[in-house]
Enzyme design. Structure first.
Site, PDB file in Angstrom:
ATOM      1  N   GLU A   5       0.816  -1.220   0.000  1.00 45.43           N
ATOM      2  CA  GLU A   5       0.000   0.000   0.000  1.00 45.43           C
ATOM      3  C   GLU A   5       0.847   1.267   0.000  1.00 45.43           C
ATOM      4  OE1 GLU A   5      -2.864  -0.511   3.206  1.00 45.43           O
ATOM      5  OE2 GLU A   5      -4.165  -1.599   1.839  1.00 45.43           O
ATOM      6  N   GLU A  62      -5.708  -8.217  -1.284  1.00 47.30           N
ATOM      7  CA  GLU A  62      -6.389  -8.012  -0.001  1.00 47.30           C
ATOM      8  C   GLU A  62      -7.816  -7.604  -0.280  1.00 47.30           C
ATOM      9  OE1 GLU A  62      -4.834  -5.357   2.972  1.00 47.30           O
ATOM     10  OE2 GLU A  62      -2.780  -5.950   2.511  1.00 47.30           O
TER      11      GLU A  62
HETATM   12  C1  BGP Z   1      -4.537  -2.826   4.750  1.00 47.40           C
HETATM   13  C2  BGP Z   1      -3.243  -3.422   5.173  1.00 47.40           C
HETATM   14  C3  BGP Z   1      -3.317  -4.629   5.964  1.00 47.40           C
HETATM   15  C4  BGP Z   1      -4.590  -4.850   6.729  1.00 47.40           C
HETATM   16  C5  BGP Z   1      -5.830  -4.326   6.086  1.00 47.40           C
HETATM   17  C6  BGP Z   1      -7.033  -4.243   6.937  1.00 47.40           C
HETATM   18  O1  BGP Z   1      -4.484  -1.454   4.866  1.00 47.40           O
HETATM   19  O2  BGP Z   1      -2.384  -3.684   4.097  1.00 47.40           O
HETATM   20  O3  BGP Z   1      -2.132  -4.733   6.660  1.00 47.40           O
HETATM   21  O4  BGP Z   1      -4.482  -4.740   8.055  1.00 47.40           O
HETATM   22  O5  BGP Z   1      -5.652  -3.091   5.497  1.00 47.40           O
HETATM   23  O6  BGP Z   1      -7.004  -3.094   7.734  1.00 47.40           O
HETATM   24  P1  BGP Z   1      -7.260  -3.114   9.268  1.00 47.40           P
HETATM   25  O7  BGP Z   1      -6.335  -4.114   9.817  1.00 47.40           O
HETATM   26  O8  BGP Z   1      -6.977  -1.742   9.772  1.00 47.40           O
HETATM   27  O9  BGP Z   1      -8.672  -3.485   9.443  1.00 47.40           O
END
Ligand code: BGP
Length: 480
Positions: free
Chosen positions: A175, A377
């Site tokens: 990201e 993701e």
């Molecule tokens: C993205 C990241 C992840 C992950 C996901 C979910 O931004 O790459 O590492 O954590 O989001 O977000 P969160 O964990 O804040 O719910």
């Protein structure tokens, strides 16, 4: 369903949220090891000095370090043929500046990759997923300094030289586009030298943010170029947090506002990484925001020589953009942009929009000549409850399956649209610590892990209902 036989199905994780073993076998401290947990209304706190009485969720996370064999076997049972994980930079290079990696760290990843192989699972590896060595923050203010390009290259080159025969798919920075905003200045570009305070308090100038990004683009391009020269069979990818967005109204000013936000939040980084040069709109942004990019001799050639082979991205939600001041903003960690009256949101305020995923896939294909893509993701963070039925622990989580099915369906539509989508790795797959809030309570997994925000739990694993649902969806897609 439209999915080809060769399609990759799996799940995604990151070392800082999953691995644990934060100080075992010589591992150094990463940025996340200095972050406490928070929740939807309390931002995470970053501590320059660790407090021995505080809880830092990355320290144990959900303990992949000691459970990798059990977990990978469970992934295989679900039918996965791909597992996205990150290598923890500080497990190999504790301060980020050693000449040689730690043998124990190398051995750990050797074993993990061998275990994937045994189960017929292809690893997809992120080189840097919020795991910058904290020592590099202390010494250089992390990506503020060009020096990081060399530190990263030493580490990444070692990984490719060691595992190019085992790992075919590699991502540079997770990201990376979040570094355009304050949002990414803690986890991604880590411009937090000497900083103690909450994530929400970090504000950096556009000049600081975009120069840190420039250094990451160069570091990424350098390792991609190295891969192309030495291991042409590898597929090297970027990783963008795709922030899909719509104009709130058909007022042309809203349409323009939306276009501007899309460029800044989502496209700026990938335009450089895919096309090998800064986009035409960058110069105006730099001029109007007092940005002087530290363009050294050879930088432009390096960006041009290090174009990625595939586009990978995270997709969770969409938002709206407007110039009218009656638009309501989305609430919740890592959620930016305006509300959409047509969409429902999760308990963390993330607006659920499966059609937005089809739109995103088509937009990326249109923009980049149908480049190979992975959704690396996508997922649904929710509170889960364990119930005991006939002496067996169960988690009934139809909300997660609903989200999954709806998004899989839209990926199928996008494939029908002609999009070159190669695979899908659901975020988590197994419970892990949230990045935005540092919570265990925001669960994404198909596998429940018994750890909790107060530090309790023994880490045992439980298959949720969604485990069997994903297993079924994969089997159906393969025509089994
Ligand atoms: C993205 C990241 C992840 C992950 C996901 C979910 O931004 O790459 O590492 O954590 O989001 O977000 P969160 O964990 O804040 O719910």
């Amino acid at each position: 369903m439209a999915f080809p036989k060769s399609f990759y199905w799996g799940g995604a994780t990151a070392a800082n949220q999953y691995e644990g073993g934060w100080n075992l076998d010589g591992k150094g401290e990463s940025v996340c090891d200095h972050m406490r947990g928070g929740n939807v209304s309390t931002p995470r706190q970053m501590d320059e000095q660790l407090d021995p009485n505080a809880l830092y969720p990355s320290h144990v996370a959900t303990d992949f370090y000691h459970h990798y064999e059990e977990d990978i076997a469970l992934f295989a049972e679900m039918g996965w043929n791909m597992f996205r994980m990150s290598i923890n930079w500080t497990r190999l290079f504790p301060t980020g500046e050693e000449a040689e990696p730690l043998a124990a760290g190398v051995e750990f990843y050797d074993k993990v990759f061998a275990c994937c192989k045994k189960h017929g699972i292809e690893p997809l590896v992120t080189l840097s997923h919020y795991e910058t060595p904290y020592a590099l923050v202390e010494k250089y203010n992390a990506w503020a300094d060009r020096k990081l390009i060399d530190c990263f290259f030493t580490y990444a080159k070692f990984c490719l030289d060691r595992w190019h025969g085992t790992v075919r798919y590699w991502l540079t920075f997770n990201e990376v586009n979040t570094g355009f905003m304050d949002l990414g200045c803690v986890l991604s570009s880590s411009l937090i030298q000497g900083f103690t305070g909450t994530m929400a308090e970090v504000h950096r100038t556009p000049n600081e943010r975009l120069n840190a990004l420039h250094h990451q683009f160069l570091a990424g391009a350098k390792i991609v170029k190295y891969a192309h020269e030495h291991y042409p069979e590898l597929m090297m990818g970027n990783m963008t947090a795709f922030m899909g967005s719509y104009p709130l109204t058909c007022d042309p000013a809203d349409v323009l506002q939306n276009e501007t936000e899309m460029r800044e939040w989502s496209w700026y980084a990938s335009d450089v990484q895919v096309r090998g040069h800064y986009p035409q709109y960058a110069k105006r942004y730099w001029r109007e925001n007092d940005v002087q990019i530290d363009l050294a001799e050879g930088d432009e050639e390096l960006l041009a020589a290090g174009k990625v082979d595939m586009f990978t991205f995270s997709y969770y939600m969409s938002s709206t953009a407007t110039t009218h001041d009656d638009g309501e903003m989305m609430q919740g960690n890592m959620a930016m942009g305006g509300k959409n009256p047509y969409l429902k949101a999760s308990d963390w305020g993330w607006q659920i929009d499966p059609i937005g995923l089809r739109i995103a896939l088509n937009q990326i294909a249109d923009r980049y000549d149908n480049i190979p893509m992975f959704v690396v993701e996508n997922g649904f963070g929710a509170f889960d409850e364990v119930v005991v039925e006939d002496g067996v622990e169960r988690v009934h989580d139809p909300y997660r399956t609903d989200y999954l099915r709806a998004h899989v369906e839209q990926m199928g539509e996008a494939i029908e649209d002609g999009v070159n989508l190669l695979g899908y790795t659901w975020w988590g797959g197994i419970d892990l610590v949230s990045a935005g809030t540092g919570e265990y309570a925001k669960r994404y997994g198909f596998i429940y892990v018994d750890y909790h925000d107060d530090g309790s739990g023994d880490g045992h694993r439980v298959r949720k209902d969604s485990f069997y649902d994903y297993q079924k969806i994969i089997a159906e897609a393969r025509g089994e």
